[in-house]
Scaffold this motif. Structure first.
Motif, mmCIF file in Angstrom:
data_model
loop_
_atom_site.group_PDB
_atom_site.id
_atom_site.type_symbol
_atom_site.label_atom_id
_atom_site.label_comp_id
_atom_site.label_asym_id
_atom_site.label_seq_id
_atom_site.Cartn_x
_atom_site.Cartn_y
_atom_site.Cartn_z
ATOM 1 N N GLU A 21 0.716 -1.155 0.055
ATOM 2 C CA GLU A 21 -0.086 0.047 0.055
ATOM 3 C C GLU A 21 0.878 1.417 -0.043
ATOM 4 O OE1 GLU A 21 -2.597 0.499 2.947
ATOM 5 O OE2 GLU A 21 -4.380 -0.574 2.228
ATOM 6 N N VAL A 22 0.881 1.924 -1.129
ATOM 7 C CA VAL A 22 1.429 3.469 -1.129
ATOM 8 C C VAL A 22 0.625 4.274 -1.144
ATOM 9 C CG1 VAL A 22 3.576 2.238 -2.219
ATOM 10 C CG2 VAL A 22 1.699 3.229 -3.665
ATOM 11 N N ASP A 23 1.100 5.672 -1.104
ATOM 12 C CA ASP A 23 0.162 7.034 -1.288
ATOM 13 C C ASP A 23 -0.223 6.828 -2.719
ATOM 14 O OD1 ASP A 23 0.581 7.733 1.147
ATOM 15 O OD2 ASP A 23 2.009 8.980 0.744
ATOM 16 N N ARG A 24 -1.379 7.389 -2.905
ATOM 17 C CA ARG A 24 -2.360 7.278 -4.219
ATOM 18 C C ARG A 24 -1.375 7.740 -5.417
ATOM 19 N NH1 ARG A 24 -7.626 6.748 -5.408
ATOM 20 N NH2 ARG A 24 -8.237 7.366 -7.646
ATOM 21 N N ILE A 25 -1.579 6.931 -6.506
ATOM 22 C CA ILE A 25 -0.753 7.353 -7.891
ATOM 23 C C ILE A 25 -1.780 8.024 -8.740
ATOM 24 C CG2 ILE A 25 0.721 6.621 -9.492
ATOM 25 C CD1 ILE A 25 1.892 4.274 -7.429
ATOM 26 N N GLU A 62 2.650 -3.769 -10.624
ATOM 27 C CA GLU A 62 1.452 -3.789 -11.342
ATOM 28 C C GLU A 62 0.504 -3.107 -10.379
ATOM 29 O OE1 GLU A 62 -2.347 -6.393 -13.135
ATOM 30 O OE2 GLU A 62 -0.321 -7.186 -12.486
ATOM 31 N N LEU A 63 -0.223 -2.169 -10.846
ATOM 32 C CA LEU A 63 -1.333 -1.365 -9.971
ATOM 33 C C LEU A 63 -2.566 -2.238 -10.008
ATOM 34 C CD1 LEU A 63 -1.805 2.513 -10.193
ATOM 35 C CD2 LEU A 63 -3.490 1.001 -9.834
ATOM 36 N N VAL A 64 -2.876 -2.570 -8.705
ATOM 37 C CA VAL A 64 -3.952 -3.431 -8.542
ATOM 38 C C VAL A 64 -5.215 -2.704 -7.903
ATOM 39 C CG1 VAL A 64 -4.830 -5.438 -7.099
ATOM 40 C CG2 VAL A 64 -2.381 -5.369 -7.687
ATOM 41 N N ASP A 65 -5.278 -1.436 -7.327
ATOM 42 C CA ASP A 65 -6.281 -1.040 -6.909
ATOM 43 C C ASP A 65 -6.187 0.266 -6.251
ATOM 44 O OD1 ASP A 65 -8.888 -0.771 -5.894
ATOM 45 O OD2 ASP A 65 -8.568 -1.960 -3.966
ATOM 46 N N HIS A 66 -7.107 1.201 -6.304
ATOM 47 C CA HIS A 66 -7.209 2.408 -5.652
ATOM 48 C C HIS A 66 -8.267 2.347 -4.267
ATOM 49 C CE1 HIS A 66 -4.819 4.471 -8.264
ATOM 50 N NE2 HIS A 66 -5.506 4.313 -9.405
ATOM 51 N N HIS A 67 -7.911 2.693 -3.067
ATOM 52 C CA HIS A 67 -8.938 2.845 -2.187
ATOM 53 C C HIS A 67 -8.595 3.669 -1.214
ATOM 54 C CE1 HIS A 67 -5.904 0.018 -0.994
ATOM 55 N NE2 HIS A 67 -5.869 0.212 0.268
ATOM 56 N N LYS A 68 -9.534 3.733 -0.083
ATOM 57 C CA LYS A 68 -9.303 4.760 1.102
ATOM 58 C C LYS A 68 -9.024 3.727 2.218
ATOM 59 C CE LYS A 68 -12.410 8.591 -0.187
ATOM 60 N NZ LYS A 68 -13.784 9.012 0.584
ATOM 61 N N GLY A 69 -8.043 4.778 3.182
ATOM 62 C CA GLY A 69 -7.776 4.083 4.278
ATOM 63 C C GLY A 69 -8.823 4.212 5.653
ATOM 64 N N ALA A 70 -8.444 3.654 6.855
ATOM 65 C CA ALA A 70 -9.294 3.781 7.716
ATOM 66 C C ALA A 70 -9.438 5.246 8.062
ATOM 67 C CB ALA A 70 -8.791 3.063 8.849
ATOM 68 N N LYS A 71 -10.652 5.425 8.758
ATOM 69 C CA LYS A 71 -11.141 6.986 9.184
ATOM 70 C C LYS A 71 -10.205 7.266 10.510
ATOM 71 C CE LYS A 71 -14.351 10.213 9.750
ATOM 72 N NZ LYS A 71 -15.590 10.724 9.016
ATOM 73 N N ILE A 72 -9.806 8.468 10.303
ATOM 74 C CA ILE A 72 -8.880 9.066 11.546
ATOM 75 C C ILE A 72 -9.746 10.308 11.888
ATOM 76 C CG2 ILE A 72 -6.734 10.404 12.297
ATOM 77 C CD1 ILE A 72 -5.373 8.659 9.891
ATOM 78 N N ASP A 73 -10.209 10.369 13.353
ATOM 79 C CA ASP A 73 -10.916 11.301 13.967
ATOM 80 C C ASP A 73 -9.920 12.216 14.519
ATOM 81 O OD1 ASP A 73 -13.410 10.473 13.103
ATOM 82 O OD2 ASP A 73 -13.335 8.995 14.854
ATOM 83 N N ILE A 74 -10.059 13.516 14.302
ATOM 84 C CA ILE A 74 -9.259 14.601 14.790
ATOM 85 C C ILE A 74 -10.225 15.283 15.689
ATOM 86 C CG2 ILE A 74 -7.924 16.642 14.390
ATOM 87 C CD1 ILE A 74 -7.834 14.893 11.441
ATOM 88 N N LEU A 75 -9.993 15.489 17.036
ATOM 89 C CA LEU A 75 -10.772 16.184 17.905
ATOM 90 C C LEU A 75 -10.016 17.309 18.675
ATOM 91 C CD1 LEU A 75 -12.263 13.207 19.665
ATOM 92 C CD2 LEU A 75 -13.425 14.628 17.825
ATOM 93 N N ARG A 76 -10.296 18.463 18.668
ATOM 94 C CA ARG A 76 -9.742 19.782 19.300
ATOM 95 C C ARG A 76 -10.593 20.045 20.651
ATOM 96 N NH1 ARG A 76 -9.187 21.408 14.032
ATOM 97 N NH2 ARG A 76 -7.224 20.652 13.179
#
Length: 106
Positions: A21-25, A62-76
C-alpha cells in the motif's frame, strides 16, 4: 531477494509477489505497470547500496487497486471555553503488486 524502494516519501521493503500500500498514484489506472526507485537491494549474501549502481535498477509493479484507508478522527478541545472541533480524514492509497526485481549489474 528483496529490495527497499521509495514511494510517496516513504520506504517499503518488497519482494516479488508482495502487495504494498503506497500513497495514491493519481496518473495510474488499474492494470498499469509502475516503476519504483530502489534504495537497497539484497540478493542472498549480496547487499547493494551504491546509488550509482542502483540508478539503473527499477522495481516493476502492477497497479492493483485504488482505495481509502481507515477513518482518522481529529478532535480539538479547550477546557472551560466551550471550544470543540471535530474533523475526520481518510487517506487515499494505491495497492501495488510487485512483479519483478532486476538484479544489480556489476
Amino acid at each position: 531477494m528483496y529490495a527497499i524502494v521509495r514511494s510517496g516519501g516513504r520506504q517499503h521493503k518488497v519482494a516479488v509477489g508482495d502487495i504494498v500500500e503506497v500513497d495514491r498514484i493519481p496518473t495510474g489506472k488499474v492494470g498499469d505497470t509502475v516503476e519504483l526507485s530502489t534504495l537497497l537491494l539484497v540478493d542472498g549474501e549480496t547487499v547493494t547500496s551504491d546509488p550509482w549502481v542502483l540508478a539503473g535498477v527499477k522495481v516493476q509493479a502492477e497497479l492493483v487497486d485504488h482505495h481509502k484507508g481507515a477513518k482518522i478522527d481529529i478532535l480539538r478541545y479547550k477546557n472551560k471555553t466551550g471550544y470543540r472541533r471535530r474533523q475526520g480524514h481518510r487517506q487515499h492509497y494505491t495497492s501495488l503488486k510487485i512483479t519483478g526485481i532486476p538484479s544489480a549489474a556489476k
